[in-house]
Design a protein around this motif. Sequence first.
Motif, PDB file in Angstrom:
ATOM      1  N   LEU A  20       0.728  -1.098  -0.110  1.00  0.00           N
ATOM      2  CA  LEU A  20      -0.565  -0.181   0.349  1.00  0.00           C
ATOM      3  C   LEU A  20       1.110   1.479   0.146  1.00  0.00           C
ATOM      4  CD1 LEU A  20      -2.790  -1.024   3.064  1.00  0.00           C
ATOM      5  CD2 LEU A  20      -3.118  -0.859  -0.036  1.00  0.00           C
TER       6      LEU A  20
ATOM      7  N   VAL B  55      -7.601  10.803 -10.363  1.00  0.00           N
ATOM      8  CA  VAL B  55      -8.010  10.343  -9.186  1.00  0.00           C
ATOM      9  C   VAL B  55      -8.752   9.178  -9.881  1.00  0.00           C
ATOM     10  CG1 VAL B  55      -9.933  10.078  -7.426  1.00  0.00           C
ATOM     11  CG2 VAL B  55      -8.402  11.962  -7.809  1.00  0.00           C
TER      12      VAL B  55
ATOM     13  N   LEU C 239      -8.893   5.060  -8.839  1.00  0.00           N
ATOM     14  CA  LEU C 239      -9.826   3.960  -8.908  1.00  0.00           C
ATOM     15  C   LEU C 239      -9.588   2.551  -8.945  1.00  0.00           C
ATOM     16  CD1 LEU C 239     -12.514   6.146  -7.825  1.00  0.00           C
ATOM     17  CD2 LEU C 239     -10.628   4.198  -6.200  1.00  0.00           C
TER      18      LEU C 239
ATOM     19  N   THR D 164      -6.347   0.220  -8.434  1.00  0.00           N
ATOM     20  CA  THR D 164      -6.647  -0.446  -7.673  1.00  0.00           C
ATOM     21  C   THR D 164      -7.811  -1.311  -7.922  1.00  0.00           C
ATOM     22  OG1 THR D 164      -6.612   1.641  -6.439  1.00  0.00           O
ATOM     23  CG2 THR D 164      -6.969  -0.216  -5.231  1.00  0.00           C
ATOM     24  N   VAL D 165      -8.807  -1.054  -8.137  1.00  0.00           N
ATOM     25  CA  VAL D 165      -9.713  -1.579  -8.673  1.00  0.00           C
ATOM     26  C   VAL D 165      -9.468  -3.290  -9.500  1.00  0.00           C
ATOM     27  CG1 VAL D 165     -12.191  -2.728  -9.778  1.00  0.00           C
ATOM     28  CG2 VAL D 165     -11.721  -0.717  -7.994  1.00  0.00           C
TER      29      VAL D 165
ATOM     30  N   ALA E 186      -6.184  -4.063 -10.150  1.00  0.00           N
ATOM     31  CA  ALA E 186      -5.412  -4.748  -9.029  1.00  0.00           C
ATOM     32  C   ALA E 186      -5.986  -5.920  -8.089  1.00  0.00           C
ATOM     33  CB  ALA E 186      -4.378  -3.738  -8.347  1.00  0.00           C
ATOM     34  N   GLY E 187      -7.149  -5.117  -7.221  1.00  0.00           N
ATOM     35  CA  GLY E 187      -8.085  -6.226  -6.452  1.00  0.00           C
ATOM     36  C   GLY E 187      -8.354  -7.083  -7.186  1.00  0.00           C
ATOM     37  N   VAL E 188      -8.957  -7.063  -8.178  1.00  0.00           N
ATOM     38  CA  VAL E 188      -9.282  -7.830  -9.137  1.00  0.00           C
ATOM     39  C   VAL E 188      -8.501  -9.341  -9.484  1.00  0.00           C
ATOM     40  CG1 VAL E 188     -11.019  -9.453 -11.066  1.00  0.00           C
ATOM     41  CG2 VAL E 188     -11.756  -6.809 -10.027  1.00  0.00           C
TER      42      VAL E 188
ATOM     43  N   LEU F 227      -5.612  -9.809  -7.881  1.00  0.00           N
ATOM     44  CA  LEU F 227      -4.934 -10.189  -6.223  1.00  0.00           C
ATOM     45  C   LEU F 227      -6.014 -11.318  -5.907  1.00  0.00           C
ATOM     46  CD1 LEU F 227      -3.104  -7.355  -4.918  1.00  0.00           C
ATOM     47  CD2 LEU F 227      -2.488  -9.277  -5.642  1.00  0.00           C
ATOM     48  N   THR F 228      -7.379 -11.014  -5.995  1.00  0.00           N
ATOM     49  CA  THR F 228      -8.612 -12.020  -5.496  1.00  0.00           C
ATOM     50  C   THR F 228      -8.304 -13.203  -5.988  1.00  0.00           C
ATOM     51  OG1 THR F 228     -10.214 -10.494  -5.543  1.00  0.00           O
ATOM     52  CG2 THR F 228     -10.578 -12.350  -5.640  1.00  0.00           C
TER      53      THR F 228
END
Lengths: 440, 175
Positions: free
Chosen positions: B124, B152, B156, B159-160, B162-164, B166-167
């Motif tokens: 982070l 911004v 976002l 980040t989304v 990357a999150g998907v 990483l899931t």
Amino acid sequence: MSSLDAVWHPTGSLGRAVVVAAVAVCGALLVGDPSLLVVAVPFVAIATLGLLHRPAMAPALSPTISVRLDHGMLHEGQGTTSRMTLTGADDAEYLTRASGRPPYVAMRPHHGQVGALLAGADGPAPLIEVSPRRWGRRILGEEKVALTTPWAGYRFGPVPLGGQQVRVLPATSAYDSRAEVPQPLGLVGAHRSRRPGGGTELAGIRPFLPGDRLRRVNWRVSLRTGDLHVVSTRAEEDSGVLLVVDALADHGASGGVDGASSSLDLAVRAAAAIAEHHVRSGDRVALRVVGRGRELVGFGTGARHLRRLHHTLAAVRPGELVGAPDAGVLQLGVTGGTVVILLSPMLAEATGTVAATLTRRGVPVLVVDTLPADVRPGVADGTDPAVAALAWRMRTLERSVVLQRLAALGCPVVPWRGPGTIDEVLRRLARRAELPRVAR
Amino acid sequence: MTELGELSRSQLVLRLVVLVGPVVAVLAGGPAGHWPPWWVIAVVVGLAGGFAAFPESPVGATAMLAVLVWWAAGLDDGLHPAVLVAAAALLVSHVAAVLASYGPGEMPVDPALVRLWVVRGALLLAPVPLVWGLALLLRGEPEEPGVWVVGVAAGLVVTVAAGVALTSEPRREEQ
């Protein structure tokens, strides 16, 4: 499992991250200060990742949690394992188990508070080892459970899980006795009786009578005297042992199986040990609890009866005989051939009276003094300590007078010291029982 | 609330980090040329104390917002390197609070969980200097209309994504 908390809900951490990220970004846009955006970047990321791992909220997809103990019955000091079964926890990353702190229950690890990353959807949950440290009824396995999603965005619970009531049996302390019981009066057993019979203990050599077995003929004496003589033996019989536990009050603090013992701890553990010894010797053992519960177990033998005795002892609760019309007079219903072992701190008038009455009747009575040596009286708040100390001193003086009078009557009083505690007094009682006497 | 004496050692350390984070963040304004007055420090210390006592409560967000207000209001040149210290301090405080909130205060913190969150914290923190450097590069450039909103939004989206990515496991569909 049913609780209002048994749903997934956002965590405070997620809320904090969302608020800080939103305010910082909006502030950066409004004020035109890029430093706020720099501060906001990690919070934007953590909030987004937390929200991305939003679990399935439908009640049908909620995780189900159940806990069970490996054992339903334990002796104090023994341990068992609390195992958790978890299903439908696909969205969870971390499991937290937080047990309550019931009295006289030790838990590992960390007093029953443990957490672990879950290996998979139905992966193994962390175990908690539970060990009750004092006899009685205990609720084990009561705890709260929480599940947390990855990035700590959502939490399931904490869900309270009810415990399982376990009857904790008193510890069977090492106890053995080689003394014979004073008045054996039964069918078969291990105690030498006063009457002749087919035992092994030599009673004498007498002339042959019709009906004597040939294998009992003593040929050496017969040849010397010219008449047939036989060896006579004494019968071996079982005995009845009545254990009387004084549960009118519990004096002293109990530290569990590893710590200090209260008067009731000593009485219950001693009763369990004596009962086990006599049941294993083939004697008939009965139990009478003098207290609130008035538990009563009749005479019996065998492993099943011993289990019943231990279960009854585990359920003993201290308290006065409230509402009983004969609260001051105990009727134990003692029959012939019974030895009464009274386990009492001898602070109640009724126990001293019943011991004296039975001794006068010729019943062998043995008092095991269970009052701890360093006991201090429990007094109500606001009581003057000096007055309480004086009252306790007067009470102990009265108690010592009662013990002296009992000893004068021929009722031995011994403190509980574990193995061999009552050997000497039982031997003395047995010798006295062989003497002719007149019951008063 | 768990009594202070009942807190496990690891929880005490975490609560200390939670307490110190916002204070360091607000004091980081000093090297940037704007030392906070004593009453600002007192307010932040008070809020941070509440945050340490109740890591899951809204007091934590209030403490962090107080720091943000100070940085926004007090500094003319917001891109001083000290802002990196402030961002790191706030994030470390937040992560410590997250770790502290996984269980009751008496429960020691799981070392495996600490390792996981240390890695996550490092991930982070990684974009913070990048954004700061980018902002530093673009500081002298003429501002295009809507560049902030676009920036911004792009952040976002990244980040989304990357999150998907990483899931690791496919998520079930809600019924």
